[in-house]
Design an enzyme around this catalytic site. Sequence first.
Site, PDB file in Angstrom:
ATOM      1  N   ARG A 124      47.724  41.215  40.741  1.00  7.89           N
ATOM      2  CA  ARG A 124      47.515  41.983  39.514  1.00  7.89           C
ATOM      3  C   ARG A 124      46.248  42.813  39.596  1.00  7.89           C
ATOM      4  O   ARG A 124      45.380  42.567  40.433  1.00  7.89           O
ATOM      5  CB  ARG A 124      47.457  41.068  38.305  1.00  7.89           C
ATOM      6  N   ASP A 176      43.256  44.370  36.733  1.00  9.98           N
ATOM      7  CA  ASP A 176      42.802  44.216  35.347  1.00  9.98           C
ATOM      8  C   ASP A 176      42.938  45.498  34.526  1.00  9.98           C
ATOM      9  O   ASP A 176      43.118  46.575  35.089  1.00  9.98           O
ATOM     10  CB  ASP A 176      41.318  43.817  35.345  1.00  9.98           C
ATOM     11  N   TYR A 206      40.110  48.006  48.819  1.00  7.29           N
ATOM     12  CA  TYR A 206      39.713  48.475  47.491  1.00  7.29           C
ATOM     13  C   TYR A 206      38.627  49.527  47.646  1.00  7.29           C
ATOM     14  O   TYR A 206      37.838  49.488  48.603  1.00  7.29           O
ATOM     15  CB  TYR A 206      39.123  47.331  46.661  1.00  7.29           C
ATOM     16  N   ARG A 220      34.354  43.792  41.964  1.00 10.53           N
ATOM     17  CA  ARG A 220      33.441  44.244  40.914  1.00 10.53           C
ATOM     18  C   ARG A 220      32.128  43.463  40.942  1.00 10.53           C
ATOM     19  O   ARG A 220      31.059  44.009  40.669  1.00 10.53           O
ATOM     20  CB  ARG A 220      34.123  44.153  39.548  1.00 10.53           C
TER      21      ARG A 220
END
Lengths: 252, 252
Positions: free
Chosen positions: A51, A53, A111, A199
């Site tokens: 998933r 966010d 990412y 993050r």
Amino acid sequence: MTRYKAIIAYDGSGFFGYQVQPEKRTVQSEIEQALQKMHKGDFIRVTASGRTDAGVHAKGQVIHFDSPLEIPGDSFRMALETRTPRDISFRSVKAVDSDFHARFDTTGKEYRYLIQCGKLFDPFMRHFAWHFPYPIDLQKMEEAVTILLGEHDFTTFCSARTEMENKVRTLYQIEMEQVNDELFAITYRGDGFLYNMVRILTGALMDVGQGKLSLDDLKKALDAKNREALRSKTAPPEGLYLMNVFYDEFGK
Amino acid sequence: MTRYKAIIAYDGSGFFGYQVQPEKRTVQSEIEQALQKMHKGDFIRVTASGRTDAGVHAKGQVIHFDSPLEIPGDSFRMALETRTPRDISFRSVKAVDSDFHARFDTTGKEYRYLIQCGKLFDPFMRHFAWHFPYPIDLQKMEEAVTILLGEHDFTTFCSARTEMENKVRTLYQIEMEQVNDELFAITYRGDGFLYNMVRILTGALMDVGQGKLSLDDLKKALDAKNREALRSKTAPPEGLYLMNVFYDEFGK
């Protein structure tokens, strides 16, 4: 039934994340609705590599689903492209082996985290980058990268809400690039990422760059294997992009 | 009272255009509300170089207003930046001569039109460019530019709803640039632009590039001084950016 693999991109700013949630607009529910329309009302379950966010973007998310329809990949792509809203786009669809699994078969992910580093806030990037207009020490950040690369227990760098038991992951590459005067990008490649890991890593790296976190303290925080050992704030979701999902031996 | 000149940028996708309209979210009303907050409820009228339509963006729109406050430009900029929503940004604010007028004093403007030319639709550009994935003949378009440059009556290239009587304008420059594989940009510089003029010019240029409109027919349409003489569709608002407003003899 044929199993299809699709690569999708989405602007995450209008979604409550990837995964289905009751009464919320999510990427998965939009795609499942589009598939349902194509299958005369039959529900088709979609499985993603993982998933993302709320507010997080994807340029190369991978999903799979099974369909009784036998359609050439490109026609399937067009059919889904036109039936999904404009903030989701299908890059490719193709028939794959029936045992392909978008989540279990991943060997790694890439990412990218985008930082708008210009002094003035750019209104066009408000959903697409983290505005961080402070001077940073790139050399210190490169040293921090050498601490983080490789196989580690990343408990310190994931949300305390992470359900996964095993928190050992391998970071193959962290690449920092001054794209232009306005944009700074950090690209992460690894065999897997824990909840909020990119993050939190980005927040810590920017703290190092700003001189708020020493290399020593970063190393200690990593070794502590404890989320509480790191004070850095989690970088906001709008700068994060899932770029690629790998299913082979990518430069291990 | 001091007259202030401000340069602002805005993402037009969330506004019903620049100009105040009852019960609609507009750029002007957001700025006037911010100024009102700074002036203990006193209304401060804002004047722009010109309006922009719903969905149209600005990177260098210019406004002026009068204020009894004597604040250094950069502090005024910060105060307005923090009091306006994140899709409006103040690039600079400075005190100017009391006879400066953001609209009447303009000597020219620069607009940019962005085209997403990649075959696959880019969801991240859906509010920021026109998706036009067809092959174009750049050389034909360069020839079309030579027809359009210079002083002409541009009645053919403005909305029939244009109120302005005099439709003679001078186009100094039309620059076409393949920014990268995904983006094509057309930059227009002129002494002034009529209502919808850049979007109609862009629609016509892309028709020429696609072979739908001959150079001969373009010339005839220009000479006809009649909106009906041109069949090309008006390019959509999301690709259009007001880049600069000039108040001097810019390369005339």
